[in-house]
Motif scaffolding. Structure first.
Motif, PDB file in Angstrom:
ATOM      1  N   ASP A   1     -15.916  -2.752   6.122  1.00 37.78           N
ATOM      2  CA  ASP A   1     -15.328  -1.526   5.754  1.00 37.78           C
ATOM      3  C   ASP A   1     -14.032  -1.522   5.238  1.00 37.78           C
ATOM      4  O   ASP A   1     -13.633  -0.868   4.447  1.00 37.78           O
ATOM      5  CB  ASP A   1     -15.632  -0.509   7.147  1.00 37.78           C
ATOM      6  CG  ASP A   1     -16.727  -0.209   7.426  1.00 37.78           C
ATOM      7  OD1 ASP A   1     -17.661  -0.429   6.596  1.00 37.78           O
ATOM      8  OD2 ASP A   1     -17.010   0.247   8.432  1.00 37.78           O
ATOM      9  N   TRP A   2     -13.279  -2.442   5.963  1.00 35.67           N
ATOM     10  CA  TRP A   2     -11.915  -2.455   5.699  1.00 35.67           C
ATOM     11  C   TRP A   2     -11.483  -2.792   4.137  1.00 35.67           C
ATOM     12  O   TRP A   2     -10.934  -2.437   3.441  1.00 35.67           O
ATOM     13  CB  TRP A   2     -11.163  -3.272   6.487  1.00 35.67           C
ATOM     14  CG  TRP A   2      -9.543  -3.273   6.232  1.00 35.67           C
ATOM     15  CD1 TRP A   2      -8.695  -2.357   6.847  1.00 35.67           C
ATOM     16  CD2 TRP A   2      -8.696  -4.208   5.077  1.00 35.67           C
ATOM     17  NE1 TRP A   2      -7.512  -2.716   6.456  1.00 35.67           N
ATOM     18  CE2 TRP A   2      -7.275  -3.414   5.398  1.00 35.67           C
ATOM     19  CE3 TRP A   2      -8.976  -5.262   4.561  1.00 35.67           C
ATOM     20  CZ2 TRP A   2      -6.363  -4.226   4.704  1.00 35.67           C
ATOM     21  CZ3 TRP A   2      -8.141  -5.725   3.814  1.00 35.67           C
ATOM     22  CH2 TRP A   2      -6.508  -5.348   3.709  1.00 35.67           C
ATOM     23  N   TYR A   3     -12.220  -4.136   3.762  1.00 32.51           N
ATOM     24  CA  TYR A   3     -12.387  -4.524   2.280  1.00 32.51           C
ATOM     25  C   TYR A   3     -12.878  -3.471   1.406  1.00 32.51           C
ATOM     26  O   TYR A   3     -12.260  -3.482   0.107  1.00 32.51           O
ATOM     27  CB  TYR A   3     -13.045  -5.892   2.358  1.00 32.51           C
ATOM     28  CG  TYR A   3     -12.215  -7.154   2.849  1.00 32.51           C
ATOM     29  CD1 TYR A   3     -11.209  -7.768   2.037  1.00 32.51           C
ATOM     30  CD2 TYR A   3     -12.263  -7.716   4.008  1.00 32.51           C
ATOM     31  CE1 TYR A   3     -10.465  -8.701   2.324  1.00 32.51           C
ATOM     32  CE2 TYR A   3     -11.407  -8.681   4.395  1.00 32.51           C
ATOM     33  CZ  TYR A   3     -10.493  -9.004   3.549  1.00 32.51           C
ATOM     34  OH  TYR A   3      -9.798 -10.287   3.803  1.00 32.51           O
TER      35      TYR A   3
ATOM     36  N   LEU B   1      -8.279  -7.130  12.803  1.00 34.37           N
ATOM     37  CA  LEU B   1      -9.269  -7.413  12.014  1.00 34.37           C
ATOM     38  C   LEU B   1      -9.356  -8.823  11.152  1.00 34.37           C
ATOM     39  O   LEU B   1     -10.159  -9.382  11.151  1.00 34.37           O
ATOM     40  CB  LEU B   1      -9.228  -6.540  10.868  1.00 34.37           C
ATOM     41  CG  LEU B   1      -9.865  -5.158  10.928  1.00 34.37           C
ATOM     42  CD1 LEU B   1      -9.851  -4.351   9.639  1.00 34.37           C
ATOM     43  CD2 LEU B   1     -11.157  -4.997  11.444  1.00 34.37           C
ATOM     44  N   ASN B   2      -8.223  -9.374  11.196  1.00 31.49           N
ATOM     45  CA  ASN B   2      -8.019 -10.521  10.671  1.00 31.49           C
ATOM     46  C   ASN B   2      -8.579 -11.863  11.373  1.00 31.49           C
ATOM     47  O   ASN B   2      -9.323 -12.658  11.247  1.00 31.49           O
ATOM     48  CB  ASN B   2      -6.306 -11.051  10.468  1.00 31.49           C
ATOM     49  CG  ASN B   2      -6.105 -12.152   9.551  1.00 31.49           C
ATOM     50  OD1 ASN B   2      -7.037 -12.716   9.001  1.00 31.49           O
ATOM     51  ND2 ASN B   2      -5.088 -12.130   8.934  1.00 31.49           N
TER      52      ASN B   2
ATOM     53  N   GLU C   1     -12.354 -11.362  11.323  1.00 29.22           N
ATOM     54  CA  GLU C   1     -12.870 -11.984  10.142  1.00 29.22           C
ATOM     55  C   GLU C   1     -12.714 -13.653  10.210  1.00 29.22           C
ATOM     56  O   GLU C   1     -13.914 -14.096   9.974  1.00 29.22           O
ATOM     57  CB  GLU C   1     -11.935 -11.632   8.808  1.00 29.22           C
ATOM     58  CG  GLU C   1     -12.522 -12.194   7.835  1.00 29.22           C
ATOM     59  CD  GLU C   1     -11.666 -11.866   6.567  1.00 29.22           C
ATOM     60  OE1 GLU C   1     -10.741 -11.257   6.523  1.00 29.22           O
ATOM     61  OE2 GLU C   1     -12.113 -12.254   5.359  1.00 29.22           O
TER      62      GLU C   1
ATOM     63  N   SER D   1       0.804  -1.106  -0.159  1.00 29.15           N
ATOM     64  CA  SER D   1       0.044   0.063   0.097  1.00 29.15           C
ATOM     65  C   SER D   1       1.005   1.243  -0.051  1.00 29.15           C
ATOM     66  O   SER D   1       0.343   2.529  -0.443  1.00 29.15           O
ATOM     67  CB  SER D   1      -0.901  -0.107   1.215  1.00 29.15           C
ATOM     68  OG  SER D   1      -0.345  -0.151   2.403  1.00 29.15           O
TER      69      SER D   1
ATOM     70  N   LYS E   1     -12.854  -0.639   1.596  1.00 33.25           N
ATOM     71  CA  LYS E   1     -11.919   0.690   1.269  1.00 33.25           C
ATOM     72  C   LYS E   1     -10.785   0.400   0.593  1.00 33.25           C
ATOM     73  O   LYS E   1     -10.099   0.975  -0.389  1.00 33.25           O
ATOM     74  CB  LYS E   1     -11.363   1.158   2.648  1.00 33.25           C
ATOM     75  CG  LYS E   1     -11.052   2.580   2.671  1.00 33.25           C
ATOM     76  CD  LYS E   1     -10.610   3.280   4.172  1.00 33.25           C
ATOM     77  CE  LYS E   1      -9.544   4.489   3.869  1.00 33.25           C
ATOM     78  NZ  LYS E   1      -8.550   3.994   4.692  1.00 33.25           N
ATOM     79  N   TRP E   2     -10.208  -1.118   0.727  1.00 43.76           N
ATOM     80  CA  TRP E   2      -9.186  -1.545  -0.003  1.00 43.76           C
ATOM     81  C   TRP E   2      -9.738  -1.450  -1.451  1.00 43.76           C
ATOM     82  O   TRP E   2      -8.863  -1.081  -2.491  1.00 43.76           O
ATOM     83  CB  TRP E   2      -8.835  -3.126   0.417  1.00 43.76           C
ATOM     84  CG  TRP E   2      -8.029  -3.628  -0.558  1.00 43.76           C
ATOM     85  CD1 TRP E   2      -6.664  -3.497  -1.066  1.00 43.76           C
ATOM     86  CD2 TRP E   2      -8.486  -4.760  -1.450  1.00 43.76           C
ATOM     87  NE1 TRP E   2      -6.578  -4.475  -1.973  1.00 43.76           N
ATOM     88  CE2 TRP E   2      -7.563  -5.211  -2.336  1.00 43.76           C
ATOM     89  CE3 TRP E   2      -9.756  -5.175  -1.768  1.00 43.76           C
ATOM     90  CZ2 TRP E   2      -7.696  -6.009  -3.454  1.00 43.76           C
ATOM     91  CZ3 TRP E   2      -9.914  -6.373  -2.570  1.00 43.76           C
ATOM     92  CH2 TRP E   2      -8.831  -6.676  -3.438  1.00 43.76           C
TER      93      TRP E   2
ATOM     94  N   PRO F   1      -6.008  -8.247   5.932  1.00 40.69           N
ATOM     95  CA  PRO F   1      -6.163  -7.139   6.596  1.00 40.69           C
ATOM     96  C   PRO F   1      -5.194  -7.141   8.010  1.00 40.69           C
ATOM     97  O   PRO F   1      -4.646  -8.197   8.179  1.00 40.69           O
ATOM     98  CB  PRO F   1      -7.752  -7.291   7.235  1.00 40.69           C
ATOM     99  CG  PRO F   1      -8.139  -8.678   6.470  1.00 40.69           C
ATOM    100  CD  PRO F   1      -6.758  -9.296   5.846  1.00 40.69           C
TER     101      PRO F   1
ATOM    102  N   GLN G   1     -16.796  -3.934  10.578  1.00 39.07           N
ATOM    103  CA  GLN G   1     -15.375  -3.362  10.397  1.00 39.07           C
ATOM    104  C   GLN G   1     -14.709  -4.068   9.270  1.00 39.07           C
ATOM    105  O   GLN G   1     -13.813  -3.476   8.592  1.00 39.07           O
ATOM    106  CB  GLN G   1     -14.619  -3.242  11.832  1.00 39.07           C
ATOM    107  CG  GLN G   1     -15.021  -4.115  12.656  1.00 39.07           C
ATOM    108  CD  GLN G   1     -14.102  -4.436  14.022  1.00 39.07           C
ATOM    109  OE1 GLN G   1     -13.049  -3.618  13.984  1.00 39.07           O
ATOM    110  NE2 GLN G   1     -14.685  -4.882  15.029  1.00 39.07           N
ATOM    111  N   VAL G   2     -14.895  -5.426   9.420  1.00 39.14           N
ATOM    112  CA  VAL G   2     -14.213  -6.196   8.370  1.00 39.14           C
ATOM    113  C   VAL G   2     -14.630  -5.734   6.849  1.00 39.14           C
ATOM    114  O   VAL G   2     -13.808  -5.235   5.922  1.00 39.14           O
ATOM    115  CB  VAL G   2     -14.235  -7.713   8.301  1.00 39.14           C
ATOM    116  CG1 VAL G   2     -13.487  -8.456   7.281  1.00 39.14           C
ATOM    117  CG2 VAL G   2     -13.833  -8.117   9.597  1.00 39.14           C
TER     118      VAL G   2
END
Lengths: 558, 293
Positions: free
Chosen positions: A520-522, A472-473, A476, A155, A524-525, A468, A517-518
Motif C-alpha cells: 500500500d505504501w509503495y 514499514l522498512n 519489508e 515529500s 501510494k508513493w 518507507p 501494508q508495504v
C-alpha cells in the motif's frame, strides 16, 4: 612587596605580548582573505564529514588533516574542520553523531537509506533558499539539470540534498567465452531458451577439451546471479501494471524455474550459497571453469578488463571473451542497470550554525580550478599538460599524495557534465601501449549495453527508490527475507519442492509478514510522487543525451 | 595398569581424529599466512591453499609504507596494556570485598552489579554520558565505561571465596593486615585466575572495535581493528568509486587480497604470541599443600 611587583610585571608583559600576538594574527588573517576572495569578511567555521578508508600514507598525515585539507582551508571560503566517518560502518557513526547533537554541518553520505532516515527525523535543513541567496555554482548546475531538483526534493516539496550528475555507463554486464562458443559451434544466445542450451553445452560438452566434465555454464552466486535475474526483469519486486505499481510474482516464478532447472541438471556450481561475495564465481571464470560471467563494474577498463579478462587470458591460453547483451526473456529484452545518473550525496544538518558558509564551501568545491586540483594535483608536481589534457606523471606518487586524500572530497563533482576528450580511454591512457585495446573494450561495452530500444529492468535505479518509514522498512526487510528463503529452498530441493508450491508459500509468507501494508505504501508513493521522482525514463533520457555527447567526442577526435 | 590392545587402538585413533580436528582450526590461519605472501594472480585464481605461491612480500611493504598501520599498532598496544592494568586493578578491588563474608551488604552489592549484565544503557545514552564527561577522542572513553566486566569479576570473586578460610585465620594470627593479606596471600594464590582474566581483558581490548569507531574522532588514534576493517570494507564498496574523476585512481584504491591478509596477520599475531607466555600461569594445584593438617 617586591614579589607582588614582579607578578604585576609578568602579568603586564604577558598581556601586551598577547595583544601583540593577536594583532599579528588578525593581520595575517586579513591578508589571507584578501588574496583568496572578493569579500573581506572573516572566514566562518564549518564542519564537513569525510570518509576514512584507512588508506592514508603515514607521511601524509590523516584524512582529516593533510595537504589537501589545508589547501581547501587556505584557498576556500571557510575554516573547515573535517570529521572522519569510517567507511566501514558509516551509518553507526553518523547516527551517533546526529543523536548526540554533534553532527557535522555538511554530511556526505552515499547511502539513501541512511540519509532518508535522518531526513525523516528532521535532521537536515531545506536548502532551496540558501542556494537562491548564496550560491552561484551549484545554482547554475541545478538550473541546467532539473533532475537534480527532482531527486533531491522530499515529500514536503522542499529540496534537501545536494547531488551530482554522473557519467552514465552500464553498471553490470555479462562476459561470454567466445572461443567455447566457436568450438561447440554455437552462437551468442539471443533468448533465455537459447541461453539454456548454451549453458547446457558449456557444462556437458567439455568446452575446455580436457576430457573431464568439470565446467559450468554460469554461476548462481552474487553478480552472475544478479544479471541472470535481471534478464527476467526480476531483480526488483515491483512492476507497473495499468499505470499502477504492483507486486510481481510472474517474473520471480519464471526466473526461479530457470534457476532450478540449472541447479537440477548440474549446469552450475551447486555450492553457490556459500559463495556470498562472488569470489568463487570470479575465480572459476578466470581459471576457465565457467563459460558466462556476470559482473558489476566500476570502470570497464581498469576493473573488468584488467581485473577479470587479463587474468583469464593469463591463466587460459586462447581464451576469448565478448560482452553479451541480456538475452530476451518472456518479459522482454532488458538492458543491465546503469550507473545512477543523478546521485544524491550531501545534506546540510539542521544544527549548522553557518549554513551560508557551507553553501559557499560547496560552490568553491565545484569550481573548475578546485576540481582540477583535487582530481590531478598540482601542475608540474603531479601532472603535466600534453595536448590539452592533464597527464599523471608518477602514478604511485599521485595516488599517495592526491587520489587517496581527495577521493571523498570530490563527491559532488559532476563528471557527467565535465566529461570530455581527456576522459576517453584512448587519451586517458595515452602513454600505455594497450590504449587502443582499452578504447575498443570501452566502446564495445557501451555499444553492447547502451541500447535504448530495450526496457530498463527495474522501476528506477535502486538509489531512487523511496525509503518507507522505519517500521514499514523493517516489515519489508523481514518479508523479503522470508520470501527469499523460500525461493532458495525451492531452487535446491529438486523434485521434493516444486516452484508452484514455493510461490504459494512465498505469497503466504509475504502476507503473513505484513506485506500488504508495504504494498500500500509503495502504491501510494507511486500514485502521488511518481512525477516528482527519477524513474527509468529519466535515466534513459540522461543516458541518451550523454551517449550522443560521447559519440560526438569520439567523432571529433578522428 | 597397562592398556589392552583395544584400548591402545582406541587412543591412537582418538588422538588422530582430535589432532585433525585441531588442525582444521589452524587451516584458516595458515591459509591467511599463505595468501599474505603470495602473488596476486595466484590468489585470484584460487591456487593458494597452505603455502605461498609466487613468493611476494609486497603486501607487507605497502602495508607498512602505504597505510598508517604502525601508528595503529602502537595505539592498539597502548589501549591494551593500560586498559588491562586498569581493568585488573579495578576488578581485584571489586572482587575482593564482595568475596569476604564479613563485608556488610555484600549480597546487595553483588546483585547490583549482576543487574548490569542484564540491562545496559544502550549505545546513544552511553555516548551522551561519555561526551558530557569530556572523554570524546580520548582512550579513557574505551577504558572507563568497560572498566570492570561483571562476569570476569564474578569469576574472580568465586576464586577468592574458594581460598580456605584457615589461611585467613593463620595469617591473622601472624598479624597480617587486610591489605597485606590481599597482596601477599590472596593474589599470589590466585595467579591462575589473574592470568586467565588478563588474557580475557587483553583480547577484549585488543579486538575493541565499536567504541573506537564511535568515540575516537582523530583517525590518527584509531587502533588496528578499525583500520583493517576500513581497508577491507573499501574494497567491497567498489561501486561508488565509479564516479571518481581520475580513472587511474579507481583501481589504485582497490585493496588486494594479499594486503587484507597481511593486515589480518598483524592483528592476530601479537595475541598469538602472548598465549604461550601466559600458559605457564595456568598451573593447577597451586593450592595443594598450602594447608597443612
Amino acid at each position: 612587596m617586591t614579589k607582588q611587583r614582579l607578578v604585576t610585571g609578568v602579568l603586564l608583559f604577558t598581556m601586551t605580548g598577547g595583544v601583540l600576538l593577536a594583532g599579528c594574527s588578525s593581520k595575517s588573517d586579513g591578508a589571507q582573505s584578501g588574496t583568496s576572495g572578493s569579500n573581506a569578511e572573516p572566514k566562518k567555521d564549518i564542519s564537513v564529514s569525510i570518509y576514512d578508508r584507512g588508506n592514508v600514507s603515514p607521511d601524509e598525515g590523516t584524512i582529516e588533516n593533510n595537504r589537501w585539507t589545508k589547501w581547501m582551508n587556505e584557498n576556500g571560503p571557510a575554516n573547515v574542520k573535517y570529521v572522519a566517518i569510517p567507511r566501514a560502518k558509516p551509518e553507526e557513526k553518523i547516527n551517533v553523531l546526529y543523536a548526540s547533537g554533534s553532527a557535522p554541518d555538511l554530511l556526505f553520505e552515499y547511502s539513501p537509506k541512511t540519509k532518508d532516515t535522518l531526513q525523516q527525523q528532521k535532521q537536515f535543513m531545506p536548502i532551496d533558499e540558501l542556494i537562491d541567496k548564496y550560491s552561484t555554482e551549484y545554482k547554475k548546475v541545478l538550473q541546467d539539470n532539473p533532475a537534480l531538483k527532482k531527486a533531491g526534493s522530499k515529500s514536503d516539496g522542499k529540496l534537501y540534498y545536494f547531488g551530482k550528475i554522473n557519467w552514465v555507463e552500464p553498471n553490470r554486464g555479462l562476459l561470454i567465452r567466445t572461443d567455447w562458443l566457436k568450438k561447440l559451434g554455437l552462437s551468442v544466445p539471443q533468448t533465455t531458451d537459447e541461453l539454456y542450451n548454451v549453458l547446457k553445452a558449456f557444462a556437458e560438452q567439455d568446452p575446455d577439451g580436457n576430457g573431464k566434465k568439470d565446467t559450468y555454464g554460469i554461476s548462481l552466486s552474487s553478480n552472475s546471479n544478479f544479471s541472470l535475474k535481471q534478464m527476467f526483469g526480476a531483480t526488483s519486486k515491483w512492476v507497473v501494471k495499468n499505470n499502477e505499481l504492483a507486486l510481481d510474482w510472474d517474473r520471480q516464478k519464471e526466473y526461479y524455474t530457470f534457476a532450478k532447472r540449472l541447479y537440477d541438471e548440474g549446469l552450475i556450481d551447486k555450492d553457490f550459497t556459500t559463495d556470498t561475495n562472488g569470489a568463487k564465481a570470479k575465480q572459476d571464470f578466470i581459471t576457465g571453469k565457467v563459460g558466462i560471467y556476470g559482473f558489476l563494474t566500476s570502470d570497464v577498463v581498469t576493473d573488468t578488463l584488467m581485473g577479470t579478462i587479463d587474468p583469464l587470458k593469463k591463466n587460459v591460453s586462447g581464451a576469448e571473451v565478448a560482452f553479451m547483451p541480456y538475452p530476451k526473456s518472456p518479459f522482454g529484452a532488458f538492458v543491465p542497470t546503469f550507473k545512477n545518473p543523478v546521485q544524491m550525496v550531501a545534506a546540510i544538518s539542521a544544527t549548522a550554525k553557518n549554513p551560508e558558509a557551507v553553501v559557499k564551501y560547496i560552490d568553491f568545491s565545484l569550481k573548475d580550478t578546485t576540481t582540477k586540483a583535487l582530481d590531478y594535483g598540482i601542475e608540474g608536481t603531479h601532472y603535466k599538460m600534453t595536448d590539452g589534457c592533464p597527464e599523471i606523471m608518477d602514478a604511485g606518487k599521485s595516488k599517495k599524495q592526491v587520489a587517496d586524500l581527495t577521493l571523498d572530497m570530490r563527491m559532488l563533482e559532476n563528471i557527467g557534465i565535465s566529461y570530455n576528450k581527456c576522459d576517453v580511454p584512448m587519451v586517458a591512457f595515452k602513454s600505455d601501449p594497450r590504449k587502443d585495446e582499452y578504447q575498443n573494450t570501452y566502446d564495445s561495452f557501451r555499444s553492447t549495453y547502451m541500447t535504448f530500444d530495450r526496457g530498463y529492468p527495474e522501476l528506477t535505479h535502486s538509489e531512487h527508490m523511496p525509503t518507507p518509514p522505519k517500521d514499514l522498512n523493517a516489515v519489508e526487510t523481514n518479508a523479503d527475507k522470508a520470501v527469499g528463503d523460500i525461493w532458495l529452498k525451492a531452487t535446491v530441493s529438486g523434485s521434493k519442492y516444486s516452484i508452484e508450491q514455493a510461490m504459494k508459500d512465498a505469497q503466504d509468507a509475504w502476507s503473513k509478514a505484513g506485506g500488504a501494508q508495504v504494498e500500500d505504501w509503495y502504491k501510494k508513493w507511486y500514485e502521488t510522487d511518481r512525477s516528482n521522482s527519477i524513474l527509468a525514463d529519466d535515466i534513459f533520457d540522461i543516458a541518451k543525451k550523454q551517449n550522443e555527447q560521447y559519440k560526438k567526442i569520439v567523432q571529433d577526435m578522428k | 595398569m597397562r592398556a589392552s590392545l583395544g584400548e591402545k587402538w582406541f587412543y591412537i585413533i582418538n588422538n588422530i581424529v582430535l589432532a585433525l580436528l585441531g588442525l582444521t582450526c589452524l587451516f584458516p590461519l595458515i591459509n591467511t599466512i599463505a595468501i599474505a605472501f603470495s602473488d596476486t594472480a595466484a590468489i585470484e585464481a584460487g591456487r593458494v591453499s597452505f603455502y605461498p605461491i609466487g613468493w611476494n612480500t609486497e603486501a607487507f611493504t605497502s602495508l607498512f609504507t602505504g597505510t598508517p598501520i604502525i601508528g595503529a599498532f602502537r595505539n592498539s598496544v597502548v589501549i591494551t596494556v593500560i586498559g588491562v592494568v586498569l581493568s585488573m586493578a579495578a576488578t581485584i578491588m571489586t572482587a575482593y570485598p564482595i568475596s569476604r563474608r564479613i563485608f556488610y551488604g555484600r549480597r546487595f552489592f553483588t546483585l547490583a552489579m549482576v543487574f548490569t549484565i542484564m540491562f545496559s544503557g544502550g549505545l546513544i545514552p552511553t555516548y551522551l554520558v561519555v561526551k558530557s564527561l569530556g572523554l570524546m577522542n580520548s582512550y579513557f572513553a574505551l577504558w572507563l565505561p568497560a572498566l570492570v566486566s561483571t562476569y570476569n569479576m564474578l569469576v574472580m570473586r568465586t576464586f577468592f571465596e574458594n581460598i580456605p578460610s584457615e589461611i585467613d585465620d593463620a595469617s591473622r594470627i601472624d598479624g597480617c593486615s587486610e591489605l597485606a593479606y590481599l597482596l601477599r596471600i590472596v593474589l599470589p594464590l590466585s595467579l591462575p585466575v589473574i592470568a586467565t582474566l588478563t588474557l580475557f581483558y587483553g583480547v577484549t581490548y585488543w579486538n575493541t572495535f565499536l567504541p573506537v569507531l564511535i568515540y575516537i574522532q582523530d583517525t590518527g588514534r584509531f587502533n588496528l581493528t578499525v583500520l583493517v576493517q576500513n581497508m577491507i570494507q573499501s574494497q567491497n564498496l567498489l561501486q561508488e568509486l565509479v564516479n571518481s574523476g581520475v580513472t587511474s585512481g579507481v583501481q589504485a584504491n582497490v585493496v588486494p587480497e594479499s594486503l587484507k591478509a597481511a593486515g589480518v596477520l598483524v592483528i592476530v599475531l601479537p595475541m598469538l604470541a602472548v598465549y604461550p607466555f601466559l600458559q605457564k600461569f595456568f598451573v593447577k594445584g597451586v593450592m595443594l599443600g598450602s594447608v597443612k593438617g
